[in-house]
Enzyme design. Structure first.
Site, PDB file in Angstrom:
ATOM      1  N   ARG A 266       0.841  -1.205   0.000  1.00  0.00           N
ATOM      2  CA  ARG A 266       0.000   0.000   0.000  1.00  0.00           C
ATOM      3  C   ARG A 266       0.870   1.247   0.000  1.00  0.00           C
ATOM      4  O   ARG A 266       1.867   1.310   0.706  1.00  0.00           O
ATOM      5  CB  ARG A 266      -0.909   0.011   1.242  1.00  0.00           C
ATOM      6  CG  ARG A 266      -1.821  -1.183   1.222  1.00  0.00           C
ATOM      7  CD  ARG A 266      -2.850  -1.164   2.312  1.00  0.00           C
ATOM      8  NE  ARG A 266      -3.637  -2.402   2.240  1.00  0.00           N
ATOM      9  CZ  ARG A 266      -4.581  -2.749   3.091  1.00  0.00           C
ATOM     10  NH1 ARG A 266      -4.884  -1.939   4.105  1.00  0.00           N
ATOM     11  NH2 ARG A 266      -5.238  -3.871   2.948  1.00  0.00           N
ATOM     12  N   ARG A 281       2.118   0.664  10.160  1.00  0.00           N
ATOM     13  CA  ARG A 281       1.716   1.182   8.850  1.00  0.00           C
ATOM     14  C   ARG A 281       2.893   1.102   7.892  1.00  0.00           C
ATOM     15  O   ARG A 281       3.704   2.005   7.810  1.00  0.00           O
ATOM     16  CB  ARG A 281       1.235   2.629   9.003  1.00  0.00           C
ATOM     17  CG  ARG A 281       0.432   3.168   7.831  1.00  0.00           C
ATOM     18  CD  ARG A 281      -0.157   4.526   8.144  1.00  0.00           C
ATOM     19  NE  ARG A 281      -1.106   4.454   9.250  1.00  0.00           N
ATOM     20  CZ  ARG A 281      -2.390   4.079   9.134  1.00  0.00           C
ATOM     21  NH1 ARG A 281      -2.867   3.761   7.955  1.00  0.00           N
ATOM     22  NH2 ARG A 281      -3.172   4.018  10.185  1.00  0.00           N
ATOM     23  N   GLU A 353      -6.554  -1.402  15.033  1.00  0.00           N
ATOM     24  CA  GLU A 353      -7.151  -2.315  14.054  1.00  0.00           C
ATOM     25  C   GLU A 353      -6.178  -3.418  13.645  1.00  0.00           C
ATOM     26  O   GLU A 353      -5.031  -3.163  13.301  1.00  0.00           O
ATOM     27  CB  GLU A 353      -7.567  -1.522  12.811  1.00  0.00           C
ATOM     28  CG  GLU A 353      -8.208  -2.413  11.769  1.00  0.00           C
ATOM     29  CD  GLU A 353      -8.474  -1.680  10.445  1.00  0.00           C
ATOM     30  OE1 GLU A 353      -8.686  -0.443  10.474  1.00  0.00           O
ATOM     31  OE2 GLU A 353      -8.466  -2.347   9.392  1.00  0.00           O
ATOM     32  N   SER A 356     -10.355  -6.299   9.552  1.00  0.00           N
ATOM     33  CA  SER A 356     -11.534  -5.570   9.143  1.00  0.00           C
ATOM     34  C   SER A 356     -12.364  -6.555   8.341  1.00  0.00           C
ATOM     35  O   SER A 356     -11.894  -7.103   7.353  1.00  0.00           O
ATOM     36  CB  SER A 356     -11.098  -4.394   8.270  1.00  0.00           C
ATOM     37  OG  SER A 356     -12.171  -3.523   8.070  1.00  0.00           O
ATOM     38  N   ARG A 395       0.995  -6.585  12.422  1.00  0.00           N
ATOM     39  CA  ARG A 395       0.344  -6.009  13.601  1.00  0.00           C
ATOM     40  C   ARG A 395       0.198  -7.048  14.708  1.00  0.00           C
ATOM     41  O   ARG A 395       0.264  -6.713  15.900  1.00  0.00           O
ATOM     42  CB  ARG A 395      -1.019  -5.414  13.218  1.00  0.00           C
ATOM     43  CG  ARG A 395      -0.844  -4.153  12.369  1.00  0.00           C
ATOM     44  CD  ARG A 395      -2.149  -3.438  12.095  1.00  0.00           C
ATOM     45  NE  ARG A 395      -1.905  -2.244  11.277  1.00  0.00           N
ATOM     46  CZ  ARG A 395      -2.826  -1.357  10.943  1.00  0.00           C
ATOM     47  NH1 ARG A 395      -4.079  -1.522  11.342  1.00  0.00           N
ATOM     48  NH2 ARG A 395      -2.525  -0.305  10.225  1.00  0.00           N
TER      49      ARG A 395
END
Length: 426
Positions: A266, A281, A353, A356, A395
């Site tokens: 990303r 991130r 998070e 999701s 994560r």
RNA sequence: GGAGAGGUGGCCGAGUGGUUGAAGGCGCAGCACUGGAAAUGCUGUUUAGGGGUAACUUUAACGAGGGUUCGAAUCCCUCCCUCUCCGCCA
């Protein structure tokens, strides 16, 4: 993609639901363009019907031995030419309308489901449940994961910058092994739960990204290979869902449940100041993804069980988490309903998070043209698609490095991973 | 990268510029036969858009986009993709 027929039939109801998202989305122009397009279509098909008729007439006459130069045939040809000239004018206009409608439709997000809580933004998400308070760490001196990771020599941030750029990480020794153990563990669990493992391509074409909803609106979020029509997949959702693009499945094949480990890429454009340190991130990260393609009437239940399957991983790892139901204002582009799993992260003193889980209804199926056929019934129906992380590996690693940190500076390995890793402590 | 072959309905596979949405087969559905099934026989079975309460009707689609023609799966052009052989290569 929303259903154009529904938009035509219930414009007000659709607009109302759409507006719950905020963001000023409007269907007005689509409604207007579609009406004009249909008028042109009516004219066009009439002309085409006449043109076909002329063609057939000439064919019949020629076959029964008429002279091609006879007055009758010459006159028919002349009329054919006139019809063609008219069509030549109408056709491009209608195409233009269609293209504009299509472009507008592709830029519209999904409608929130009836059960999605109404709210403006992430502050109005609803906490559904919390799990694992008893596993909240007691150690008051927890180092953030990037610090303990560098101390242990398992996370390589500086060196990754040299190799790539910031927001990349390298893993070494036990770090690399832990990442691998997490991937294997998560896959094994989901396979046990009934998911079929897939290893899809991680470079995907534009049609695939459009199918799942990343294109055209979010082009700047993905890395593009300049000399090819290929992009680095931002999530396995893209290649796995698109395995079934343009398929007409038999109802016996449903539900399809897949789990897939892939790296994800990303660009994180527009998140400059955010989470600049650590594993939270990154431009590249690993993830085990769950993807389902199901019959419409089962999608709600499949959604709940998908969330449960993702939660099971956190529970097995004994990581405290909570479940949020996203409100209409925070819902992702293609989702009609979404639950986020947030894991406790001591360094940020908050839940972050880690998964999701979205139900897309028929939104992606319409874009990707994924349909199924009921045995013995006429016609086809769009399937429903769902997906969720099960889980984001980096994560999870961060959560383990922090929640399992002991006061002597070592990190315990969660029990379920010990056999994968062949050790109990980092 | 070089050379060649090819892309047709859920699948396989024919296809002559003319009434072809497309033979044949498989699969699927219904009916007959059967105590029941298999086998067999008959019938039906693409998708999408427009109009219509409906019966129905009309248009489009043979990889994609253009062109020739009254008419294109069939002829011409451009592009994309797949396969085979050669080269290179984990």
């Amino acid at each position: 993609m929303l259903d154009l027929k529904q938009i035509r039939k219930n414009p007000d109801a659709i607009q109302e639901r759409l507006s719950l998202r905020g963001g000023g989305y409007s269907i007005d122009e689509i409604v207007n363009l579609e009406q004009q397009q249909r008028e042109l279509e009516t004219q066009r098909t009439k002309l085409q019907a006449r043109s076909n008729e002329i063609g057939k007439l000439i064919g019949q006459k020629m076959k029964s031995g008429s002279d091609p130069k006879s007055e009758e045939i010459v006159a028919l040809k002349e009329e054919g030419n006139q019809v063609k000239a008219q069509l030549g004018e109408l056709e491009p206009r209608e195409k233009e309308f269609k293209a504009r409608i299509e472009a507008l439709l592709l830029a519209l997000p999904n409608l929130p489901s009836e059960s999605t809580p109404v709210g403006k933004n992430e502050t109005e998400n609803v906490e559904v449940r919390r799990w694992g308070d008893e596993y909240l760490p007691e150690n008051p001196d927890i180092l953030p994961h990037w610090e303990i990771g560098e101390k242990l020599g398992i996370l390589l941030f500086d060196r990754a910058v040299k190799v790539a750029q910031s927001r990349f990480v390298g893993l070494m020794g036990a770090g690399a092994a832990l990442e691998r153990a997490l991937i294997a563990f998560m896959l094994d669990r989901q396979i046990q739960a009934g998911y079929i493992e897939v290893m899809p391509p991680v470079l995907v074409n534009s049609a695939s990204l459009q199918g799942t909803g990343q294109l055209p609106k979010f082009a700047e979020e993905s890395f593009k290979c300049d000399s090819d029509d290929l992009w680095l997949a931002p999530t396995a959702e893209v290649p796995v869902t698109n395995l079934y693009r343009d398929d007409i499945l038999s109802d016996k094949e449903l539900p399809i449940r897949h789990c897939a480990y892939t790296p994800c890429f990303r660009r994180e454009a527009g998140s400059y100041g955010k989470d600049t340190r650590g594993l939270i991130r990154l431009h590249q990260f690993n993830k085990v993804e769950l993807v389902k393609i199901v019959r419409p009437e089962t999608s709600e239940a499949e959604h709940q069980s998908l969330v449960g399957d993702a939660e099971a991983i956190l529970q097995a790892l004994k990581l405290p988490y909570r479940v949020l139901e996203l409100c209409t204002g925070d819902l992702g582009f293609g989702a009609n309903k979404c639950y986020d799993l947030e894991v406790w992260l001591p360094s940020s003193d908050s839940y972050r998070e880690i998964s999701s889980c979205s139900n897309f209804g028929d939104f992606q199926a319409r874009r990707a043209n994924i349909r199924f056929k009921e045995t013995g019934k006429k016609g086809t129906q769009f399937a429903h698609t769902l997906n969720g992380s099960g889980l984001a590996i980096g994560r999870t690693m961060a959560a383990i490095l922090e929640n399992y940190q002991q006061s002597d500076g070592t990190v315990k390995i969660p029990e379920v991973l010990q056999s994968y890793l062949g050790r109990e402590i980092l």
